[in-house]
Design a protein around this motif. Structure first.
Motif, PDB file in Angstrom:
ATOM      1  N   ASN A   1     -13.957  -1.549 105.603  1.00 43.42           N
ATOM      2  CA  ASN A   1     -13.061  -2.377 106.416  1.00 43.42           C
ATOM      3  C   ASN A   1     -12.419  -3.502 105.614  1.00 43.42           C
ATOM      4  OD1 ASN A   1     -13.279  -0.937 108.754  1.00 43.42           O
ATOM      5  ND2 ASN A   1     -14.853  -2.232 109.646  1.00 43.42           N
ATOM      6  N   MET A   2     -13.181  -4.097 104.722  1.00 42.99           N
ATOM      7  CA  MET A   2     -12.659  -5.218 103.942  1.00 42.99           C
ATOM      8  C   MET A   2     -11.464  -4.772 103.092  1.00 42.99           C
ATOM      9  SD  MET A   2     -12.878  -8.388 103.324  1.00 42.99           S
ATOM     10  CE  MET A   2     -14.491  -8.834 103.886  1.00 42.99           C
ATOM     11  N   VAL A   3     -11.603  -3.661 102.410  1.00 40.16           N
ATOM     12  CA  VAL A   3     -10.517  -3.157 101.563  1.00 40.16           C
ATOM     13  C   VAL A   3      -9.331  -2.749 102.430  1.00 40.16           C
ATOM     14  CG1 VAL A   3      -9.854  -1.367  99.913  1.00 40.16           C
ATOM     15  CG2 VAL A   3     -12.105  -2.413  99.752  1.00 40.16           C
ATOM     16  N   LEU A   4      -9.607  -2.096 103.548  1.00 39.46           N
ATOM     17  CA  LEU A   4      -8.531  -1.657 104.438  1.00 39.46           C
ATOM     18  C   LEU A   4      -7.715  -2.834 104.963  1.00 39.46           C
ATOM     19  CD1 LEU A   4      -7.136   0.632 105.989  1.00 39.46           C
ATOM     20  CD2 LEU A   4      -8.830   0.290 107.789  1.00 39.46           C
ATOM     21  N   PHE A   5      -8.388  -3.844 105.490  1.00 38.91           N
ATOM     22  CA  PHE A   5      -7.668  -4.983 106.055  1.00 38.91           C
ATOM     23  C   PHE A   5      -6.973  -5.810 104.980  1.00 38.91           C
ATOM     24  CE2 PHE A   5     -10.946  -4.481 109.526  1.00 38.91           C
ATOM     25  CZ  PHE A   5     -10.078  -3.828 110.369  1.00 38.91           C
ATOM     26  N   SER A   6      -7.619  -5.981 103.842  1.00 41.15           N
ATOM     27  CA  SER A   6      -6.980  -6.765 102.777  1.00 41.15           C
ATOM     28  C   SER A   6      -5.758  -6.046 102.223  1.00 41.15           C
ATOM     29  CB  SER A   6      -7.973  -7.086 101.662  1.00 41.15           C
ATOM     30  OG  SER A   6      -8.398  -5.916 101.011  1.00 41.15           O
ATOM     31  N   THR A   7      -5.773  -4.727 102.250  1.00 42.32           N
ATOM     32  CA  THR A   7      -4.615  -3.954 101.814  1.00 42.32           C
ATOM     33  C   THR A   7      -3.483  -4.051 102.836  1.00 42.32           C
ATOM     34  OG1 THR A   7      -6.047  -2.394 100.662  1.00 42.32           O
ATOM     35  CG2 THR A   7      -3.816  -1.650 101.133  1.00 42.32           C
ATOM     36  N   ASP A   8      -3.845  -3.984 104.104  1.00 37.56           N
ATOM     37  CA  ASP A   8      -2.827  -3.936 105.155  1.00 37.56           C
ATOM     38  C   ASP A   8      -2.274  -5.296 105.558  1.00 37.56           C
ATOM     39  OD1 ASP A   8      -3.023  -1.242 105.188  1.00 37.56           O
ATOM     40  OD2 ASP A   8      -4.181  -1.105 107.047  1.00 37.56           O
ATOM     41  N   ILE A   9      -3.023  -6.355 105.341  1.00 33.25           N
ATOM     42  CA  ILE A   9      -2.601  -7.676 105.816  1.00 33.25           C
ATOM     43  C   ILE A   9      -1.260  -8.086 105.217  1.00 33.25           C
ATOM     44  CG2 ILE A   9      -3.742  -9.174 104.114  1.00 33.25           C
ATOM     45  CD1 ILE A   9      -3.936  -9.764 107.846  1.00 33.25           C
ATOM     46  N   GLU A  10      -0.982  -7.635 104.008  1.00 34.00           N
ATOM     47  CA  GLU A  10       0.292  -7.962 103.347  1.00 34.00           C
ATOM     48  C   GLU A  10       1.482  -7.363 104.093  1.00 34.00           C
ATOM     49  OE1 GLU A  10      -0.220  -6.241  99.517  1.00 34.00           O
ATOM     50  OE2 GLU A  10      -1.960  -7.481  99.048  1.00 34.00           O
ATOM     51  N   HIS A  11       1.260  -6.202 104.700  1.00 36.17           N
ATOM     52  CA  HIS A  11       2.348  -5.485 105.371  1.00 36.17           C
ATOM     53  C   HIS A  11       2.402  -5.777 106.871  1.00 36.17           C
ATOM     54  CE1 HIS A  11       2.609  -3.350 101.620  1.00 36.17           C
ATOM     55  NE2 HIS A  11       1.343  -2.996 101.730  1.00 36.17           N
TER      56      HIS A  11
ATOM     57  N   GLU B   1       2.717 -10.046 110.976  1.00 35.81           N
ATOM     58  CA  GLU B   1       2.936 -10.439 112.374  1.00 35.81           C
ATOM     59  C   GLU B   1       2.017  -9.689 113.333  1.00 35.81           C
ATOM     60  OE1 GLU B   1       4.898 -12.973 113.408  1.00 35.81           O
ATOM     61  OE2 GLU B   1       5.118 -13.347 111.263  1.00 35.81           O
ATOM     62  N   CYS B   2       0.931  -9.158 112.837  1.00 37.46           N
ATOM     63  CA  CYS B   2       0.008  -8.384 113.668  1.00 37.46           C
ATOM     64  C   CYS B   2      -1.260  -9.201 113.927  1.00 37.46           C
ATOM     65  CB  CYS B   2      -0.333  -7.058 112.990  1.00 37.46           C
ATOM     66  SG  CYS B   2      -1.504  -6.058 113.915  1.00 37.46           S
ATOM     67  N   ALA B   3      -1.413  -9.681 115.139  1.00 40.20           N
ATOM     68  CA  ALA B   3      -2.572 -10.505 115.494  1.00 40.20           C
ATOM     69  C   ALA B   3      -3.872  -9.722 115.347  1.00 40.20           C
ATOM     70  CB  ALA B   3      -2.423 -11.016 116.925  1.00 40.20           C
ATOM     71  N   ARG B   4      -3.846  -8.470 115.738  1.00 45.44           N
ATOM     72  CA  ARG B   4      -5.059  -7.659 115.652  1.00 45.44           C
ATOM     73  C   ARG B   4      -5.535  -7.513 114.211  1.00 45.44           C
ATOM     74  NH1 ARG B   4      -4.984  -2.433 119.051  1.00 45.44           N
ATOM     75  NH2 ARG B   4      -5.276  -3.993 120.632  1.00 45.44           N
ATOM     76  N   CYS B   5      -4.604  -7.323 113.288  1.00 46.31           N
ATOM     77  CA  CYS B   5      -4.970  -7.179 111.881  1.00 46.31           C
ATOM     78  C   CYS B   5      -5.564  -8.480 111.344  1.00 46.31           C
ATOM     79  CB  CYS B   5      -3.761  -6.750 111.059  1.00 46.31           C
ATOM     80  SG  CYS B   5      -4.187  -6.278 109.372  1.00 46.31           S
ATOM     81  N   HIS B   6      -4.964  -9.607 111.702  1.00 46.20           N
ATOM     82  CA  HIS B   6      -5.501 -10.905 111.267  1.00 46.20           C
ATOM     83  C   HIS B   6      -6.899 -11.125 111.841  1.00 46.20           C
ATOM     84  CE1 HIS B   6      -2.200 -12.778 109.064  1.00 46.20           C
ATOM     85  NE2 HIS B   6      -1.395 -12.136 109.890  1.00 46.20           N
ATOM     86  N   PHE B   7      -7.071 -10.791 113.108  1.00 43.22           N
ATOM     87  CA  PHE B   7      -8.374 -10.961 113.739  1.00 43.22           C
ATOM     88  C   PHE B   7      -9.433 -10.112 113.039  1.00 43.22           C
ATOM     89  CE2 PHE B   7     -11.448  -9.205 116.782  1.00 43.22           C
ATOM     90  CZ  PHE B   7     -12.156 -10.354 117.072  1.00 43.22           C
ATOM     91  N   HIS B   8      -9.135  -8.843 112.828  1.00 43.74           N
ATOM     92  CA  HIS B   8     -10.135  -7.954 112.226  1.00 43.74           C
ATOM     93  C   HIS B   8     -10.418  -8.319 110.767  1.00 43.74           C
ATOM     94  CE1 HIS B   8     -10.888  -5.398 115.602  1.00 43.74           C
ATOM     95  NE2 HIS B   8      -9.601  -5.212 115.785  1.00 43.74           N
ATOM     96  N   TYR B   9      -9.416  -8.789 110.068  1.00 42.67           N
ATOM     97  CA  TYR B   9      -9.644  -9.222 108.687  1.00 42.67           C
ATOM     98  C   TYR B   9     -10.546 -10.463 108.677  1.00 42.67           C
ATOM     99  CZ  TYR B   9      -8.662 -10.372 103.786  1.00 42.67           C
ATOM    100  OH  TYR B   9      -8.785 -10.643 102.448  1.00 42.67           O
TER     101      TYR B   9
ATOM    102  N   TYR C   1      -8.065 -16.311 111.686  1.00 46.96           N
ATOM    103  CA  TYR C   1      -8.328 -16.479 113.127  1.00 46.96           C
ATOM    104  C   TYR C   1      -7.202 -17.281 113.772  1.00 46.96           C
ATOM    105  CZ  TYR C   1     -13.217 -14.832 113.148  1.00 46.96           C
ATOM    106  OH  TYR C   1     -14.363 -14.083 113.087  1.00 46.96           O
ATOM    107  N   ARG C   2      -6.813 -18.386 113.141  1.00 50.72           N
ATOM    108  CA  ARG C   2      -5.752 -19.233 113.709  1.00 50.72           C
ATOM    109  C   ARG C   2      -4.407 -18.512 113.721  1.00 50.72           C
ATOM    110  NH1 ARG C   2      -7.712 -24.025 115.071  1.00 50.72           N
ATOM    111  NH2 ARG C   2      -9.381 -24.994 113.867  1.00 50.72           N
ATOM    112  N   ARG C   3      -4.170 -17.705 112.707  1.00 50.97           N
ATOM    113  CA  ARG C   3      -2.914 -16.943 112.654  1.00 50.97           C
ATOM    114  C   ARG C   3      -2.849 -15.929 113.796  1.00 50.97           C
ATOM    115  NH1 ARG C   3       1.996 -16.475 112.581  1.00 50.97           N
ATOM    116  NH2 ARG C   3       2.951 -14.812 111.389  1.00 50.97           N
ATOM    117  N   ALA C   4      -3.975 -15.305 114.102  1.00 49.65           N
ATOM    118  CA  ALA C   4      -4.007 -14.357 115.228  1.00 49.65           C
ATOM    119  C   ALA C   4      -3.697 -15.075 116.533  1.00 49.65           C
ATOM    120  CB  ALA C   4      -5.368 -13.671 115.301  1.00 49.65           C
ATOM    121  N   ILE C   5      -4.249 -16.275 116.705  1.00 43.78           N
ATOM    122  CA  ILE C   5      -3.985 -17.068 117.911  1.00 43.78           C
ATOM    123  C   ILE C   5      -2.522 -17.509 117.944  1.00 43.78           C
ATOM    124  CG2 ILE C   5      -4.498 -19.259 119.070  1.00 43.78           C
ATOM    125  CD1 ILE C   5      -7.410 -18.899 117.988  1.00 43.78           C
ATOM    126  N   GLU C   6      -1.991 -17.873 116.787  1.00 46.06           N
ATOM    127  CA  GLU C   6      -0.594 -18.304 116.697  1.00 46.06           C
ATOM    128  C   GLU C   6       0.362 -17.161 117.049  1.00 46.06           C
ATOM    129  OE1 GLU C   6       2.310 -19.227 112.978  1.00 46.06           O
ATOM    130  OE2 GLU C   6       0.377 -20.281 112.965  1.00 46.06           O
TER     131      GLU C   6
END
Length: 159
Positions: free
Chosen positions: A49-59, A62-70, A95-100
């Protein structure tokens, strides 16, 4: 003889019906090979999960779910990480970015509040959980996760 001529003519028409068939097959083969290679390369991102989210967060900025899971994945590794000082602000940021991105990110409020409490930053955690109560007064989890400390009774009575 006439039937043979009609049959031959009919088969020629079938062959000529798709004159671009070799072109179509060539393009489809190139696409298949291209996407197969991309899939094979992408498989490295599915290591955990760590590698997956860190890879995807760049792309998925604007995805709250991705920020939350990362943030969740980082928070899980935080206690045993030798880089705690580096990842702490990153966890809180995500976490704050997901809320934002979406104030309806209920779990982000709860998880951020719980995480701040785990760091013994009770005031900050309580503030986040109070925000969750204001946004979602019908939910019980903010109360359950430590907001009921004696210092918060006055704040809660006003809500």
């Amino acid at each position: 003889r006439e039937k043979e001529a009609l049959a031959e003519n009919s088969s020629k028409k079938k062959l000529n019906r798709y004159p671009s068939q070799p072109l179509f097959l060539g393009v489809m083969t190139i696409l298949l090979i291209t996407f197969s290679v991309l899939t094979f390369v992408r498989n490295k991102a599915w290591k955990d999960n760590m590698v997956l989210f860190s890879t995807d967060i760049e792309h998925l900025e604007e995805c709250a779910r991705c920020h939350f899971h990362y943030a969740e994945a980082l928070a899980i590794t935080y206690p045993s990480s030798p880089k705690q000082a580096q990842i702490l602000p990153e966890i809180i940021h995500h976490y704050r970015r997901a809320i934002e991105i979406t104030p309806l990110a209920y779990n982000s409020y709860i998880s951020l509040g719980k995480f701040l409490h785990s760091l013994q930053r009770y005031q900050e955690g309580d503030e986040v959980l109070l925000q969750a109560i204001e946004e979602f007064p019908e939910e019980a989890r903010p109360y359950f996760h430590g907001i009921m400390s004696s210092s918060n009774w006055a704040k809660l009575s006003r809500i």
